[in-house]
Design a protein around this motif. Sequence first.
Motif, PDB file in Angstrom:
ATOM      1  N   GLU A  70      15.447   2.865  -6.395  1.00 56.00           N
ATOM      2  CA  GLU A  70      15.502   2.486  -4.985  1.00 56.00           C
ATOM      3  C   GLU A  70      14.438   1.427  -4.725  1.00 56.00           C
ATOM      4  OE1 GLU A  70      12.572   6.157  -3.588  1.00 56.00           O
ATOM      5  OE2 GLU A  70      14.657   6.114  -2.944  1.00 56.00           O
ATOM      6  N   ASP A  71      14.552   0.768  -3.571  1.00 53.67           N
ATOM      7  CA  ASP A  71      13.531  -0.197  -3.182  1.00 53.67           C
ATOM      8  C   ASP A  71      12.175   0.487  -3.114  1.00 53.67           C
ATOM      9  OD1 ASP A  71      14.858  -2.616  -2.973  1.00 53.67           O
ATOM     10  OD2 ASP A  71      15.630  -2.156  -0.982  1.00 53.67           O
ATOM     11  N   LEU A  72      11.173  -0.175  -3.652  1.00 54.01           N
ATOM     12  CA  LEU A  72       9.832   0.396  -3.639  1.00 54.01           C
ATOM     13  C   LEU A  72       9.211   0.247  -2.255  1.00 54.01           C
ATOM     14  CD1 LEU A  72       8.493  -0.944  -7.049  1.00 54.01           C
ATOM     15  CD2 LEU A  72       9.091   1.404  -6.493  1.00 54.01           C
ATOM     16  N   ASP A  73       8.933   1.383  -1.656  1.00 55.97           N
ATOM     17  CA  ASP A  73       8.284   1.399  -0.349  1.00 55.97           C
ATOM     18  C   ASP A  73       6.911   2.028  -0.549  1.00 55.97           C
ATOM     19  OD1 ASP A  73       7.698   1.305   2.319  1.00 55.97           O
ATOM     20  OD2 ASP A  73       8.812   3.127   2.825  1.00 55.97           O
ATOM     21  N   LEU A  74       5.967   1.230  -1.060  1.00 58.88           N
ATOM     22  CA  LEU A  74       4.667   1.756  -1.430  1.00 58.88           C
ATOM     23  C   LEU A  74       3.694   1.689  -0.260  1.00 58.88           C
ATOM     24  CD1 LEU A  74       4.195   0.122  -4.955  1.00 58.88           C
ATOM     25  CD2 LEU A  74       5.316   2.267  -4.362  1.00 58.88           C
ATOM     26  N   ILE A  75       2.784   2.648  -0.207  1.00 54.95           N
ATOM     27  CA  ILE A  75       1.700   2.592   0.766  1.00 54.95           C
ATOM     28  C   ILE A  75       0.930   1.294   0.527  1.00 54.95           C
ATOM     29  CG2 ILE A  75      -0.392   3.716   1.597  1.00 54.95           C
ATOM     30  CD1 ILE A  75       0.637   6.272   0.171  1.00 54.95           C
ATOM     31  N   ASP A  76       0.718   0.541   1.584  1.00 54.22           N
ATOM     32  CA  ASP A  76      -0.020  -0.706   1.450  1.00 54.22           C
ATOM     33  C   ASP A  76      -1.428  -0.498   1.986  1.00 54.22           C
ATOM     34  OD1 ASP A  76      -0.179  -3.213   0.535  1.00 54.22           O
ATOM     35  OD2 ASP A  76       1.117  -4.141   2.037  1.00 54.22           O
ATOM     36  N   PHE A  77      -2.432  -0.926   1.245  1.00 58.75           N
ATOM     37  CA  PHE A  77      -3.803  -0.691   1.691  1.00 58.75           C
ATOM     38  C   PHE A  77      -4.740  -1.742   1.104  1.00 58.75           C
ATOM     39  CE2 PHE A  77      -3.502   1.389  -2.343  1.00 58.75           C
ATOM     40  CZ  PHE A  77      -4.777   1.519  -2.871  1.00 58.75           C
ATOM     41  N   GLU A  78      -5.948  -1.810   1.659  1.00 50.41           N
ATOM     42  CA  GLU A  78      -6.917  -2.830   1.266  1.00 50.41           C
ATOM     43  C   GLU A  78      -7.662  -2.455  -0.012  1.00 50.41           C
ATOM     44  OE1 GLU A  78      -7.821  -5.927   3.218  1.00 50.41           O
ATOM     45  OE2 GLU A  78      -5.729  -5.357   3.512  1.00 50.41           O
ATOM     46  N   GLY A  79      -8.069  -1.199  -0.124  1.00 52.03           N
ATOM     47  CA  GLY A  79      -8.848  -0.785  -1.278  1.00 52.03           C
ATOM     48  C   GLY A  79     -10.219  -1.439  -1.306  1.00 52.03           C
ATOM     49  N   THR A  80     -10.803  -1.566  -2.487  1.00 48.29           N
ATOM     50  CA  THR A  80     -12.088  -2.249  -2.626  1.00 48.29           C
ATOM     51  C   THR A  80     -11.968  -3.686  -2.147  1.00 48.29           C
ATOM     52  OG1 THR A  80     -11.495  -2.839  -4.888  1.00 48.29           O
ATOM     53  CG2 THR A  80     -12.809  -0.860  -4.596  1.00 48.29           C
ATOM     54  N   HIS A  81     -10.836  -4.295  -2.472  1.00 46.07           N
ATOM     55  CA  HIS A  81     -10.500  -5.645  -2.034  1.00 46.07           C
ATOM     56  C   HIS A  81      -9.014  -5.826  -2.279  1.00 46.07           C
ATOM     57  CE1 HIS A  81     -10.246 -10.078  -2.047  1.00 46.07           C
ATOM     58  NE2 HIS A  81     -11.295 -10.020  -1.242  1.00 46.07           N
ATOM     59  N   ARG A  82      -8.369  -6.546  -1.367  1.00 47.95           N
ATOM     60  CA  ARG A  82      -6.918  -6.717  -1.435  1.00 47.95           C
ATOM     61  C   ARG A  82      -6.451  -7.271  -2.782  1.00 47.95           C
ATOM     62  NH1 ARG A  82      -2.226  -4.795   0.054  1.00 47.95           N
ATOM     63  NH2 ARG A  82      -0.666  -6.364   0.589  1.00 47.95           N
ATOM     64  N   LYS A  83      -7.240  -8.159  -3.366  1.00 46.53           N
ATOM     65  CA  LYS A  83      -6.846  -8.814  -4.618  1.00 46.53           C
ATOM     66  C   LYS A  83      -6.591  -7.801  -5.728  1.00 46.53           C
ATOM     67  CE  LYS A  83      -6.337 -12.546  -7.267  1.00 46.53           C
ATOM     68  NZ  LYS A  83      -5.342 -13.612  -7.007  1.00 46.53           N
ATOM     69  N   TYR A  84      -7.424  -6.777  -5.806  1.00 49.44           N
ATOM     70  CA  TYR A  84      -7.302  -5.826  -6.907  1.00 49.44           C
ATOM     71  C   TYR A  84      -6.122  -4.873  -6.714  1.00 49.44           C
ATOM     72  CZ  TYR A  84     -11.682  -7.656  -8.639  1.00 49.44           C
ATOM     73  OH  TYR A  84     -12.646  -8.505  -9.126  1.00 49.44           O
ATOM     74  N   VAL A  85      -5.763  -4.588  -5.463  1.00 52.83           N
ATOM     75  CA  VAL A  85      -4.555  -3.802  -5.217  1.00 52.83           C
ATOM     76  C   VAL A  85      -3.321  -4.617  -5.618  1.00 52.83           C
ATOM     77  CG1 VAL A  85      -3.143  -2.658  -3.454  1.00 52.83           C
ATOM     78  CG2 VAL A  85      -5.633  -2.461  -3.377  1.00 52.83           C
ATOM     79  N   LEU A  86      -3.298  -5.877  -5.240  1.00 52.55           N
ATOM     80  CA  LEU A  86      -2.175  -6.750  -5.612  1.00 52.55           C
ATOM     81  C   LEU A  86      -2.107  -6.951  -7.117  1.00 52.55           C
ATOM     82  CD1 LEU A  86      -2.550  -9.436  -2.803  1.00 52.55           C
ATOM     83  CD2 LEU A  86      -0.666  -7.817  -3.038  1.00 52.55           C
ATOM     84  N   LEU A  87      -3.255  -7.016  -7.770  1.00 59.43           N
ATOM     85  CA  LEU A  87      -3.280  -7.173  -9.229  1.00 59.43           C
ATOM     86  C   LEU A  87      -2.522  -6.036  -9.906  1.00 59.43           C
ATOM     87  CD1 LEU A  87      -4.384  -8.661 -11.754  1.00 59.43           C
ATOM     88  CD2 LEU A  87      -6.444  -7.247 -11.546  1.00 59.43           C
ATOM     89  N   SER A  88      -2.740  -4.817  -9.430  1.00 60.62           N
ATOM     90  CA  SER A  88      -2.007  -3.670  -9.991  1.00 60.62           C
ATOM     91  C   SER A  88      -0.531  -3.721  -9.634  1.00 60.62           C
ATOM     92  CB  SER A  88      -2.612  -2.361  -9.495  1.00 60.62           C
ATOM     93  OG  SER A  88      -3.775  -2.027 -10.203  1.00 60.62           O
TER      94      SER A  88
END
Length: 374
Positions: free
Chosen positions: A87-105
């Motif tokens: 199914e379409d991925l509907d993931l929790i979106d969050f900032e974390g330590t920094h947005r870049k590292y969440v997007l990296l994963s």
Amino acid sequence: MEKNLELFLDNEKAVVSAPKQFFEGDYTEKDLEKALSSIENKFVRKHILEKYSEYTKVGFPIWKRLKINSISLPEYKYEGYFKGVEEDLDLIDFEGTHRKYVLLSDIFSSMGEYIEVDKEKEVKVEYIDRITNDVYKVNGKLVLVRILKTKNFSNNTLRVVADDNAEVEIYNIHVSEENSFSVDNIFIIVEDKAQVKVRDIYIGEGKVAGYLGVKMNGNESNVDVRPYFLGSKNAIFDLQYLLRFVGLENKGSIKAEGALSDEAKVVFRGILDLKRGAKNSEAEEMERCILLSKDSKMEAIPSLLVDENEVTASHAASSAPLDEDAIFYLMSRGFNRKEAKSFILNGIFENLINELSVFGLEEVVKNALKKYIE
């Protein structure tokens, strides 16, 4: 998207300067093509493409506390990322330590699980120098043990949804070697009457940026977070914990303890955020650190944000050398100084060692403690 802080009051907005960024050493479009060519699942491919447009616009942060102003990413290698998603991925979106590292994963994970837990499930994963992304949606009971070892660089992201009446236990064991850099981002959504227990253990000599965010949407849930740390040499642990209370009658606590030697440092930021309407909620935060050398240091930055009158909330922090009165008392009972020091340090980690013994992992902490008792 879950921000670390919502800096608004009535019509006023606080202005917070963002850290400077750098783009050198980042993955390129060739790496993106390599990632897409390795992934057949159309939903995962779609997710990656959607995130990549934002990824290219955000640089890596220059972190003064961690002394990070460059990065050396590993060569991208796909080993199994969100296999079996239908199914379409509907993931929790969050900032974390920094947005870049969440997007990296989200884009360049080499490994990661996407699991729905309806009854009971125990999961143990071990990642060494990996970029990972794991998602767990829990209707039943989940026991998750994550062993994250970093020799050079790692970036691990975990998302958990604890539905009504769910039981979640998470053990994060971070072991970092000297001159390494690791990032761990976790976000947990909690619904009605869920029980969540998190144990974070940071051991080693590297630089670590850790983030745990919990949002209690439902009512009558309990969130028990206990970070532990043992740092030596030039270790820097920059840790942030956010408990956001939204629903009614929730309980949440952060209780951190640890010890530092040599020139090790921990920066501990704990945020208890009680929103308007979170009536009869109970929030507690505590940090305690034993400094085993004159050059070790703890910076405790507790924050208590309360927008509701009918709540109970408190925080406290302390850091100090070994208590010489306690040492003297134990020595007066027949123990030598080394034995007395051992009793005090082991007392901090006794409960953690007992909990890890269920998984046969107690030696990880016991062996680490031996270095601090000499």
